[in-house]
Motif scaffolding. Sequence first.
Motif, PDB file in Angstrom:
ATOM      1  N   ASN A   9       0.320  -1.299  -0.158  1.00  0.00           N
ATOM      2  CA  ASN A   9      -0.034  -0.043  -0.197  1.00  0.00           C
ATOM      3  C   ASN A   9       0.844   1.197  -0.039  1.00  0.00           C
ATOM      4  O   ASN A   9       0.107   2.347  -0.296  1.00  0.00           O
ATOM      5  N   ALA A  10       1.827   1.055   0.504  1.00  0.00           N
ATOM      6  CA  ALA A  10       2.903   2.264   0.313  1.00  0.00           C
ATOM      7  C   ALA A  10       3.328   2.772  -0.734  1.00  0.00           C
ATOM      8  O   ALA A  10       3.775   3.166  -1.352  1.00  0.00           O
ATOM      9  N   MET A  11       3.674   1.017  -1.576  1.00  0.00           N
ATOM     10  CA  MET A  11       4.392   1.788  -2.456  1.00  0.00           C
ATOM     11  C   MET A  11       3.777   2.131  -3.751  1.00  0.00           C
ATOM     12  O   MET A  11       3.521   3.084  -4.683  1.00  0.00           O
ATOM     13  N   SER A  12       2.230   1.554  -3.563  1.00  0.00           N
ATOM     14  CA  SER A  12       1.710   1.636  -4.947  1.00  0.00           C
ATOM     15  C   SER A  12       0.506   3.151  -4.605  1.00  0.00           C
ATOM     16  O   SER A  12       0.470   4.061  -5.511  1.00  0.00           O
ATOM     17  N   VAL A  33      -2.095   2.720 -13.464  1.00  0.00           N
ATOM     18  CA  VAL A  33      -2.470   1.310 -14.808  1.00  0.00           C
ATOM     19  C   VAL A  33      -1.887   0.540 -14.807  1.00  0.00           C
ATOM     20  O   VAL A  33      -2.873  -1.041 -14.940  1.00  0.00           O
ATOM     21  N   CYS A  34      -0.342   0.359 -15.109  1.00  0.00           N
ATOM     22  CA  CYS A  34       0.756  -0.562 -14.898  1.00  0.00           C
ATOM     23  C   CYS A  34      -0.023  -1.485 -13.760  1.00  0.00           C
ATOM     24  O   CYS A  34       0.016  -2.614 -14.150  1.00  0.00           O
ATOM     25  N   VAL A  35      -0.388  -0.795 -12.315  1.00  0.00           N
ATOM     26  CA  VAL A  35      -0.694  -1.587 -11.211  1.00  0.00           C
ATOM     27  C   VAL A  35      -2.098  -2.639 -11.903  1.00  0.00           C
ATOM     28  O   VAL A  35      -1.729  -4.512 -11.396  1.00  0.00           O
ATOM     29  N   TYR A  36      -3.052  -1.866 -12.489  1.00  0.00           N
ATOM     30  CA  TYR A  36      -4.255  -2.901 -12.740  1.00  0.00           C
ATOM     31  C   TYR A  36      -4.623  -3.079 -13.473  1.00  0.00           C
ATOM     32  O   TYR A  36      -5.495  -4.091 -14.128  1.00  0.00           O
ATOM     33  N   ALA A  37      -3.527  -3.023 -14.871  1.00  0.00           N
ATOM     34  CA  ALA A  37      -4.409  -3.750 -15.763  1.00  0.00           C
ATOM     35  C   ALA A  37      -4.168  -5.935 -15.776  1.00  0.00           C
ATOM     36  O   ALA A  37      -5.173  -5.893 -16.379  1.00  0.00           O
ATOM     37  N   GLY A  87       4.906  -4.830 -13.137  1.00  0.00           N
ATOM     38  CA  GLY A  87       5.465  -6.375 -12.293  1.00  0.00           C
ATOM     39  C   GLY A  87       4.754  -6.821 -10.975  1.00  0.00           C
ATOM     40  O   GLY A  87       4.023  -7.852 -10.609  1.00  0.00           O
ATOM     41  N   TYR A  88       4.623  -5.962 -10.072  1.00  0.00           N
ATOM     42  CA  TYR A  88       3.652  -5.560  -8.982  1.00  0.00           C
ATOM     43  C   TYR A  88       2.620  -6.711  -8.988  1.00  0.00           C
ATOM     44  O   TYR A  88       2.091  -6.930  -8.529  1.00  0.00           O
ATOM     45  N   GLY A  89       1.445  -5.605 -10.456  1.00  0.00           N
ATOM     46  CA  GLY A  89       0.324  -6.615 -10.038  1.00  0.00           C
ATOM     47  C   GLY A  89       0.171  -7.031 -11.166  1.00  0.00           C
ATOM     48  O   GLY A  89      -0.492  -8.284 -10.358  1.00  0.00           O
ATOM     49  N   CYS A  90       0.875  -7.921 -11.675  1.00  0.00           N
ATOM     50  CA  CYS A  90       1.035  -9.738 -12.447  1.00  0.00           C
ATOM     51  C   CYS A  90       1.268 -10.428 -11.210  1.00  0.00           C
ATOM     52  O   CYS A  90       0.857 -11.399 -10.925  1.00  0.00           O
TER      53      CYS A  90
END
Length: 404
Positions: free
Chosen positions: A26-29, A51-55, A108-111
């Motif tokens: 949550n901090a990094m997001s 967008v990169c996180v949730y795509a 990568g985090y989203g993946c």
Amino acid sequence: MTTDRPERRNAVAYLVGLGLSLLGDNAMSLVAGIWIKTLTGSSAAAALASVCVYAPVLLGPLGGAIADRYRLKPLLTGINLTAAAVVLAMVLVRSRDDVWLIYAAMFGYGCAMTLTGPAESALFARIFTPETRERLNGASLALQEAGRLVAPLAGAGLFALAGGGAVAALDAGTFAVAAGATALVRYAQPRPARRPFDWRADLTSGLRRLGRIRELRLAVVLSGTAIGMSGVAVAAQYSLVAALHRPPGFLGVLSALLGAGSVAGGLLAGPMIRRVGERRLILLGVLDLALGSGLRATGALVPALLGSVVLGFALPWCLVATITLTQRLVPLESQGRASAAVGLLLFAPQPLTQAAGAGLVTAVDYRLVFVLVAVVPLAVAAAALRPVHRTGPAAGGQPGPGSV
């Protein structure tokens, strides 16, 4: 939490790993966007981090198929360690020319989130009893909501003091801790049977499984409607704050109250499932959404504050009940794909419903938007739960207590 010692050890390991991982995530997001804004001066560039996180959520069915084909402990440990290395790469960012590294790391985090969700749910169904699953599903959601309240402030403070690289290192460390916690879980899973990968069959298996179980299908419809309509209300919140003659920052107060309600709702979800069952808890969540939205539609300060707390209970109750029902009704060998399908159906429409809400609030009074958010889930619930007259046995097996 449970009288079984190994199960208690597994539960503690899971919650410790989850709690620390959520702190870093949550901090990094939040910090990723702040970092990009600081480097580029562009709000649009900063928004692309989210967008990169949730795509990758659209790849959820693939994550479910992977979870059902490999042993879960090594899979989760490997994902967390890989995510730690990917996130740690952001310590190399020095200037706006390096912003691509932040985008790549957040993708990568989203993946990683897309892969770990179905795998964790599948592991849950194997190592915990139904009673423990009910409690842990609620406790984990409460931890997530608490993390959303605390971690962004901590992350922003650390960014101000030591820069984005420090937050990236913290997040990488929490991924490593999560990997270690997973390794401590005591569970010897047999190697899943090898079979050819059929893209169409494997990626649609979870959706087809949900379609065959009426109780679960209705739960997803009701919870998905509630979650989707909550997205419609996002833009109306800003108009509500303006109508209350408060500065935009007052939305933080409403969000904090909503978060407090969500934490309480998550903690109470397990006991509520044992008392009233999954179906009634989902219906209570829908009623909470209607009541909270109705209170916000008054445009008055005290009802808006109270409505924010009430709204906090709505989605956790819908979500925990649906997850618990999935773990109870779906066979173990299909848990990963079914969990991924549930996640896709519940959350993939969010960008569309939020966009629809943004359009609505420019066309009609914001109070009508809140009324719409209250009425639509109630109407869907009334239509979906009408008695079905059958001439033969009910489809989807024998529903358990409290099932939809």
